[in-house]
Design a protein around this motif. Sequence first.
Motif, mmCIF file in Angstrom:
data_model
loop_
_atom_site.group_PDB
_atom_site.id
_atom_site.type_symbol
_atom_site.label_atom_id
_atom_site.label_comp_id
_atom_site.label_asym_id
_atom_site.label_seq_id
_atom_site.Cartn_x
_atom_site.Cartn_y
_atom_site.Cartn_z
ATOM 1 N N ARG A 122 6.097 -0.714 7.626
ATOM 2 C CA ARG A 122 6.288 0.540 6.886
ATOM 3 C C ARG A 122 7.747 0.610 6.452
ATOM 4 N NH1 ARG A 122 3.390 4.970 6.252
ATOM 5 N NH2 ARG A 122 1.913 4.265 7.846
ATOM 6 N N GLN A 182 0.860 -1.191 0.000
ATOM 7 C CA GLN A 182 0.000 0.000 0.000
ATOM 8 C C GLN A 182 0.893 1.235 0.000
ATOM 9 O OE1 GLN A 182 -2.621 0.604 3.390
ATOM 10 N NE2 GLN A 182 -4.112 1.650 2.089
ATOM 11 N N VAL A 186 3.810 0.671 2.688
ATOM 12 C CA VAL A 186 3.487 -0.264 3.765
ATOM 13 C C VAL A 186 3.233 -1.629 3.126
ATOM 14 C CG1 VAL A 186 1.897 -0.849 5.618
ATOM 15 C CG2 VAL A 186 2.509 1.542 5.216
ATOM 16 N N LEU A 211 1.791 -5.255 3.588
ATOM 17 C CA LEU A 211 0.796 -5.936 4.420
ATOM 18 C C LEU A 211 0.733 -7.409 4.065
ATOM 19 C CD1 LEU A 211 -1.679 -3.065 3.999
ATOM 20 C CD2 LEU A 211 -1.180 -3.979 6.244
ATOM 21 N N PHE A 261 -5.739 -9.497 8.066
ATOM 22 C CA PHE A 261 -4.511 -8.752 7.801
ATOM 23 C C PHE A 261 -3.684 -8.496 9.056
ATOM 24 C CE2 PHE A 261 -4.413 -7.324 3.381
ATOM 25 C CZ PHE A 261 -5.648 -7.773 2.953
ATOM 26 N N GLY A 262 -2.364 -8.467 8.854
ATOM 27 C CA GLY A 262 -1.460 -8.039 9.891
ATOM 28 C C GLY A 262 -1.364 -6.525 9.928
ATOM 29 N N PRO A 263 -0.570 -5.986 10.865
ATOM 30 C CA PRO A 263 -0.462 -4.535 11.036
ATOM 31 C C PRO A 263 0.418 -3.858 9.997
ATOM 32 C CG PRO A 263 0.913 -5.645 12.630
ATOM 33 C CD PRO A 263 0.151 -6.721 11.915
ATOM 34 N N GLY A 264 1.179 -4.653 9.227
ATOM 35 C CA GLY A 264 2.011 -4.084 8.176
ATOM 36 C C GLY A 264 3.406 -3.707 8.633
ATOM 37 N N GLN A 275 -10.005 0.704 7.436
ATOM 38 C CA GLN A 275 -8.614 0.956 7.782
ATOM 39 C C GLN A 275 -8.573 2.135 8.745
ATOM 40 O OE1 GLN A 275 -5.687 1.910 4.624
ATOM 41 N NE2 GLN A 275 -4.328 0.486 5.689
ATOM 42 N N GLY A 314 -3.561 2.505 10.364
ATOM 43 C CA GLY A 314 -3.271 1.673 9.200
ATOM 44 C C GLY A 314 -3.748 0.246 9.282
ATOM 45 N N GLN A 315 -4.288 -0.163 10.414
ATOM 46 C CA GLN A 315 -4.744 -1.541 10.564
ATOM 47 C C GLN A 315 -6.031 -1.764 9.779
ATOM 48 O OE1 GLN A 315 -3.363 -4.336 12.492
ATOM 49 N NE2 GLN A 315 -4.873 -5.350 11.187
ATOM 50 N N LEU A 316 -6.078 -2.847 9.040
ATOM 51 C CA LEU A 316 -7.286 -3.229 8.313
ATOM 52 C C LEU A 316 -8.148 -4.101 9.211
ATOM 53 C CD1 LEU A 316 -5.847 -4.012 4.797
ATOM 54 C CD2 LEU A 316 -7.689 -2.428 5.240
#
Lengths: 117, 106
Positions: free
Chosen positions: A113, A37, A89, A91, A108-111, B37, B41-43
């Motif tokens: 950055r 993203q 980011v 993900l 989804f995980g928190p990603g 979101q 940033g968490q989905l």
Amino acid sequence: GAGVSQSPSNKVTEKGKDVELRCDPISGHTALYWYRQSLGQGLEFLIYFQGNSAPDKSGLPSDRFSAERTGGSVSTLTIQRTQQEDSAVYLCASSLVGPPSDYNEQFFGPGTRLTVL
Amino acid sequence: GIQVEQSPPDLILQEGANSTLRCNFSDSVNNLQWFHQNPWGQLINLFYIPSGTKQNGRLSATTVATERYSLLYISSSQTTDSGVYFCAVSPGDMRFGAGTRLTVKP
């Protein structure tokens, strides 16, 4: 664990360096996905693993990107010779089963950055 | 590949108002999800809804697969509803729309 975890949460690197991003899916989930993203944008599919099958790499933007999934669980996304346009980011998601199953809800995980200077 | 269009792109509401977000998709799908979101940033998974109607508190969603659209309804909006709402579909890997950015003002 209870959810998808990713590490590191933040990574700053210099242009030209290699980076590795890690994803730990929900226990028991057979399918694992990577997305990217960019700032203010939607999510772009990168790669998908289903069990022991060959991964679907159709979304990888260049040959500098690769991913592996060891033992059907943890996955590592590697970006070689990073460029500034790789900043985004990253993900990871997992699902109990994968396509073409009629039920493959993704979590989804928190990603991570990634910033490339 | 499959195209996903979300509307409106931006939405500003006063707290307590209701809203409808739309997702159009260009081909048959066997998976459709709505995500929120949050500002970090968490989905957050809202609905897994390839067809039919579901409700969860103030939120509900309807997907009409034969007409290739889905709607997300938010009633009595709260400031904590602010963020970006994504629709994502797949027959395979997930394809995301560009999102609707919702701002709820107190």
